[in-house]
Design a protein around this motif. Structure first.
Motif, mmCIF file in Angstrom:
data_model
loop_
_atom_site.group_PDB
_atom_site.id
_atom_site.type_symbol
_atom_site.label_atom_id
_atom_site.label_comp_id
_atom_site.label_asym_id
_atom_site.label_seq_id
_atom_site.Cartn_x
_atom_site.Cartn_y
_atom_site.Cartn_z
ATOM 1 N N GLN A 14 0.826 -1.204 0.000
ATOM 2 C CA GLN A 14 0.000 0.000 0.000
ATOM 3 C C GLN A 14 0.863 1.258 0.000
ATOM 4 N N ALA A 15 2.011 1.209 0.663
ATOM 5 C CA ALA A 15 2.935 2.346 0.617
ATOM 6 C C ALA A 15 3.465 2.554 -0.793
ATOM 7 N N ILE A 16 3.771 1.452 -1.486
ATOM 8 C CA ILE A 16 4.252 1.542 -2.869
ATOM 9 C C ILE A 16 3.164 2.091 -3.784
ATOM 10 N N GLU A 17 1.952 1.560 -3.629
ATOM 11 C CA GLU A 17 0.845 1.982 -4.489
ATOM 12 C C GLU A 17 0.559 3.472 -4.348
ATOM 13 N N ASN A 18 0.681 4.000 -3.115
ATOM 14 C CA ASN A 18 0.359 5.404 -2.862
ATOM 15 C C ASN A 18 1.584 6.299 -2.832
ATOM 16 N N ASP A 19 2.769 5.693 -3.025
ATOM 17 C CA ASP A 19 4.022 6.427 -3.058
ATOM 18 C C ASP A 19 4.188 7.303 -1.809
ATOM 19 N N VAL A 20 4.025 6.659 -0.647
ATOM 20 C CA VAL A 20 4.152 7.366 0.627
ATOM 21 C C VAL A 20 5.049 6.556 1.558
#
Length: 729
Positions: free
Chosen positions: A539-545
Motif C-alpha cells: 500500500q505504501a508503494i501503491e500510494n508512493d508514501v
C-alpha cells in the motif's frame, strides 16, 4: 509420491536464485544493476530473512501482485518453524488468521496423507501438548520440522518466489562490523539497496527485516535496544532484574555454587555470573537464554544415540548433578510428542537445555562470533543429553528415560541429527513510533492501529545464574505472567521513526519492551506480522508514501479481507491483580522473604496476590510443607494479623496457622475457600505484640485441599475497624 517430490524439486530449482544478477540481468549499455540509477527498482519488496515471517510476507506480496525476493542467510527457510519448534506456542489459536492459519491448515492436510506416516500409524499418534486440535478446526499445530519445510517450499514454489540462500548482509556499523563499506545504501531516509558480504546488491522500494537478530534495521541506522529495560522506563512492574519472580525453573534450595562446596576460594562453577543479580527492577544488557529445540525420537531405526561431544567438560554439568542430589526429581526437559514418534524438546527445571548466560553478546556479534556461540550451545546441549543418559549421579528413573531417546536420522542436514537453527528467543528490539509494553498485554493500553493479535503469556526464560545472600546458586530472569485475553499489536510498532527510515518494516524484531516481546515472540504471530507488513508495504508503494503514513483504514480493510484477526471478540480475561507490598500499610512479609520447606509450586492464576504471586503445596506431601514469616515489631501494641491467599473451591478449609508473639503462641485454622474480606488478606483477629520479632507459621499438616501461602500483614489496631476483628490479649 516420488513423481510429486521430483516436480516440486524441479519447480524450486527454477526459483532459487544464486545471484541477483541472474535475476535482473544487465542493462542495454552493459552496466550491471549496481551502476543503475537509484530510481530503477528491481523489486517492490526485498525481504531479508527467510523466517516464517519472511515467507508469509513474500507470499502476501505475490498475492497482491508485487515483485519480491527473499534473502536467507542460512541454507533453510522457515526459521524456527522448520528448525525444531513444532509444538506451536500461541495461547489461543482463535487469535491466528490469514496466511498463518493457512499454514497450519496445510499441516493438517499434510498429515492426512498416509505416505507421511513412516514411523507410526496415524491412529497411534496422540498430541500431548498444549495445542490439541479439534477435527472441526481443520488445522494442526504440531508437526515435524521436515513437514514444515515441505509446506514452506510448496508456498515458495506455488507463488514463484525467488529465494537466495547463504547470503548475509554486509555490516559496517555497530560493535561487530565485517566490512568497511556500508551494507545499506540510503538516500535521505530511504533504503535504496542492500549489499551482501559477497558484493551482491539488491534494490527495492520497501525492505523488510524478517531476521531474528535485526541486522538490517541496525545497519540502516534505526534505533534499537538489547536486554531488559528498568522498571521505570515504561512503568512496567515485571521489567529488569526480577529475583522476586524467580520461581519457575529454579534450583532446589541449598545447591552450592563453588567448585569445592563451601569454599569460595575454589571459584564459581561454570555459568554463574559473579556480578549478578543486580538491583531489583534495574535494566541490563543481559538476554534471555537460547537453546536448540531438539527433534528427538525413540524409534530404534531412526534414532541416533546421544554421544559424548569432543571437549566435554564435566564441571559444566556439576550444578545439574548437585540439584538432583539436593532433591530435584523432575524431568529436566519438556519432551512434547510429535508425529512419527518424534518430539519437540524444550527447557524445564533449573538446569536444562537453556544455556543460561552464554548469549549476552550474540545480538551484536559478528557472524563468525555468532557461529562460535551457536557451536558452544550445541556442544553444551550434546553434553547435557549424554550426561542425563549416562551419568551415574543422575537418578535411575531419569537416566533410563533419557537413554531411550536420540536425534533423528531423517530431519536435518547434519549427520549427527542436530539442527542448524539456534532458538534466538530475543535479540535486538527496535524502538519505533510506538512501543508495545506490559500494559498492552494486560489490557491497560489498547493499540488503535491493530494489524494482528498476540495471545501468549508474557514469557521470559532465565537470564542469569547467580549466588544469593545465603551462598546458594539461583536462577533469575524467568518471568511467566499471563491470564489475559488476546490483545492487538500496533502497526506503528512495526515501523521505525519516520526521520530514521521511511521504507523499512520490522515484523520480528519489532518495537516492544522485553516483557511484551516475551508474549509476542511466537511463530504464528511472526507469520501474522509478516503478512501485515507486506500488505502495508504494497500500500505504501501503491500510494508512493512512507510506510508511516499509509491510511490505516485501507490497511485494516485489506487485512480483514485476507482473513487476519484484528479484534478479540471472545471471552475477556483480565490478568490477576498484583499488589505492591511497598504500598501496603503496617508490617508486611511476602512469601519470597520467608523461610520455607516445600511450597515450591508457584502461581499467578487467581488474584489479587502480593508481589510476584503466591505459592502452594500442590495438594500433596501433607505435613511436609511449612513456611515461616518473620516480622519485626518496633512499636509494641495491638495489631490485626492478616494472611493473604487466593480463594478457590479446591483450597483447604483447615489450614494450620501459628502466631508467635513474645512468650505467647496462638494456633488457629484458616478456611481458604472463603474469599478474604480485605482485598488479598483475611483477618485472623487482633493480638497484642511486644517489641521484637513476631513469627507467623503456616503448614499443610492434615489439610483437606490446596494450601496457599502468599504474605502476612500486621496492621495497627488503630487503623482497623474493631467490629470486624476479634481481639486476643
Amino acid at each position: 509420491m516420488q513423481l510429486k517430490s521430483l516436480i516440486r524439486s524441479l519447480s524450486l530449482c527454477v526459483f532459487l536464485v544464486a545471484s541477483p544478477i541472474a535475476a535482473v540481468g544487465q542493462t542495454a549499455e552493459g552496466r550491471d544493476d549496481k551502476q543503475r540509477a537509484s530510481d530503477d527498482i528491481a523489486y517492490d519488496v526485498v525481504v531479508y530473512g527467510g523466517t516464517s515471517a519472511g515467507i508469509a510476507a513474500a507470499v502476501q506480496v505475490k498475492r497482491m501482485g508485487g515483485t519480491v525476493i527473499v534473502i536467507e542467510p542460512s541454507r533453510r527457510i522457515g526459521g524456527l518453524t522448520t528448525g525444531g519448534l513444532g509444538q506451536t506456542d500461541i495461547g489461543n489459536k482463535a487469535a491466528i488468521g490469514g496466511i498463518a492459519r493457512e499454514f497450519y491448515q496445510r499441516v493438517h492436510q499434510y498429515y492426512q496423507q498416509p505416505e507421511h506416516w513412516r514411523w507410526q500409524r496415524q491412529d497411534q499418534y496422540r498430541d500431548g501438548g498444549q495445542t490439541q486440535t479439534a477435527d472441526s478446526e481443520r488445522a494442526m499445530w504440531t508437526f515435524e520440522p521436515s513437514a514444515a519445510l515441505s509446506i514452506m517450499q510448496d508456498l515458495v514454489a506455488e507463488h514463484e518466489i525467488p529465494v537466495v540462500y547463504e547470503q548475509r548482509l554486509q555490516r559496517s556499523s555497530g560493535p561487530a562490523p565485517n566490512a568497511e563499506g556500508p551494507g545499506v545504501e540510503m538516500q535521505g531516509q530511504k533504503i535504496v539497496a542492500i549489499t551482501m558480504q559477497n558484493g551482491d546488491t539488491y534494490r527495492g522500494r520497501v525492505f523488510l527485516d524478517a531476521t531474528y537478530e535485526g541486522d538490517l534495521l541496525a545497519e540502516a541506522g534505526v534505533t534499537y535496544t538489547v536486554g531488559r529495560e528498568a522498571v521505570a522506563v515504561y512503568d512496567e512492574s515485571l521489567s529488569g532484574v526480577q529475583t522476586r519472580q524467580a520461581r519457575h525453573h529454579q534450583f532446589v534450595p541449598g545447591v552450592a555454587p563453588y567448585v569445592v562446596p563451601g569454599d569460595a576460594s575454589s571459584g564459581l562453577l561454570p555459568g554463574i555470573d559473579p556480578e549478578g543479580p543486580g538491583e531489583e527492577g534495574s535494566g541490563d544488557r543481559r538476554v534471555q537464554a537460547y537453546c536448540y529445540r531438539m527433534c528427538l525420537t525413540d524409534h530404534p531405526e531412526n534414532r541416533i544415540p546421544f554421544a559424548k561431544p569432543e571437549g566435554y567438560n564435566a564441571l559444566v554439568y556439576e550444578l545439574l548433578l548437585r540439584n538432583f542430589e539436593a532433591g530435584e526429581r523432575g524431568m529436566p526437559w519438556i519432551n512434547s510428542r510429535m508425529p512419527n514418534r518424534k518430539t519437540d524438546t524444550n527447557n524445564r527445571t533449573a538446569f536444562s537445555t537453556d544455556f543460561i548466560g552464554e548469549n549476552y553478546e550474540y545480538p551484536e556479534s559478528s557472524y563468525e562470533q555468532r557461529e562460535k556461540m551457536a557451536h558452544r550451545h550445541r556442544v553444551y546441549q550434546q553434553g547435557l543429553m549424554w550426561t542425563l543418559a549416562n551419568h551415574p549421579r543422575v537418578p535411575d528413573k531419569i537416566r533410563n528415560e533419557f537413554a531411550r531417546w536420540g536425534t533423528c536420522r531423517d530431519e536435518f542436514e547434519r549427520e549427527d541429527g542436530w539442527q542448524q537453527q539456534l532458538y534466538v528467543r530475543e535479540a535486538r528490539r527496535m524502538i519505533g513510533d510506538s512501543v508495545m509494553t506490559q500494559h498492552h498485554c494486560q489490557g491497560r493500553q489498547v493499540a488503535e492501529d491493530a494489524i494482528g493479535l498476540a495471545a501468549y503469556t508474557m514469557d521470559s526464560h532465565n537470564v542469569q545464574r547467580h549466588v544469593n545472600a545465603d551462598g546458594h546458586v539461583r536462577n533469575e530472569g524467568d518471568v511467566q505472567v499471563g491470564g489475559f485475553s488476546p490483545y492487538p499489536i500496533a502497526y506503528s510498532a512495526l515501523t521505525p521513526k519516520a526521520d530514521e527510515c521511511e521504507n523499512l518494516l520490522v515484523p520480528v524484531c519489532l518495537s516492544a519492551s522485553h516483557m511484551a516481546f516475551g508474549s509476542i515472540r511466537m511463530e504464528p504471530v511472526f507469520m501474522v506480522l509478516g503478512q501485515s507488513s507486506a500488505t502495508a508495504a504494497m500500500q505504501a508503494i501503491e500510494n508512493d508514501v512512507p510506510v508511516q503514513t499509509i491510511r490505516y483504514e485501507a490497511l485494516r480493510d485489506r487485512l480483514a479481507a485476507d482473513g487476519q484477526v484484528l479484534e478479540w471478540t471472545g471471552p475477556v480475561r483480565k490478568s490477576a491483580e498484583s499488589v505492591d507490598p511497598q504500598k501496603l500499610d503496617g508490617i508486611v512479609a511476602d512469601d519470597e522473604d520467608a523461610s520455607r520447606t516445600g511450597f515450591e509450586s508457584a502461581s499467578v492464576s487467581i488474584g489479587p496476590f502480593i508481589a510476584a504471586g503466591y505459592r502452594h503445596d500442590s495438594d500433596s506431601g501433607k505435613g511436609q510443607h511449612r513456611i515461616r514469616f518473620s516480622l519485626s515489631v518496633e512499636n509494641p501494641g495491638t495489631y490485626d494479623v492478616r494472611v493473604a491467599y487466593s480463594a478457590n473451591a479446591n483450597r483447604a478449609t483447615n489450614v494450620p496457622v501459628t502466631i508467635h508473639r513474645g512468650n505467647e503462641t496462638n494456633e488457629l485454622r484458616l478456611n481458604q475457600r472463603k474469599k478474604p474480606k480485605h482485598g488479598a488478606f483475611a483477618s485472623l483477629g487482633q493480638f497484642a505484640f511486644p517489641k521484637g520479632e513476631a513469627v507467623v507459621e503456616i503448614s499443610n499438616t492434615d489439610t483437606n485441599g490446596y494450601v496457599v501461602v502468599d504474605a502476612v500483614q500486621l496492621l495497627p489496631a488503630t487503623a482497623v475497624d474493631e467490629t470486624t476483628s476479634p481481639t486476643h490479649p
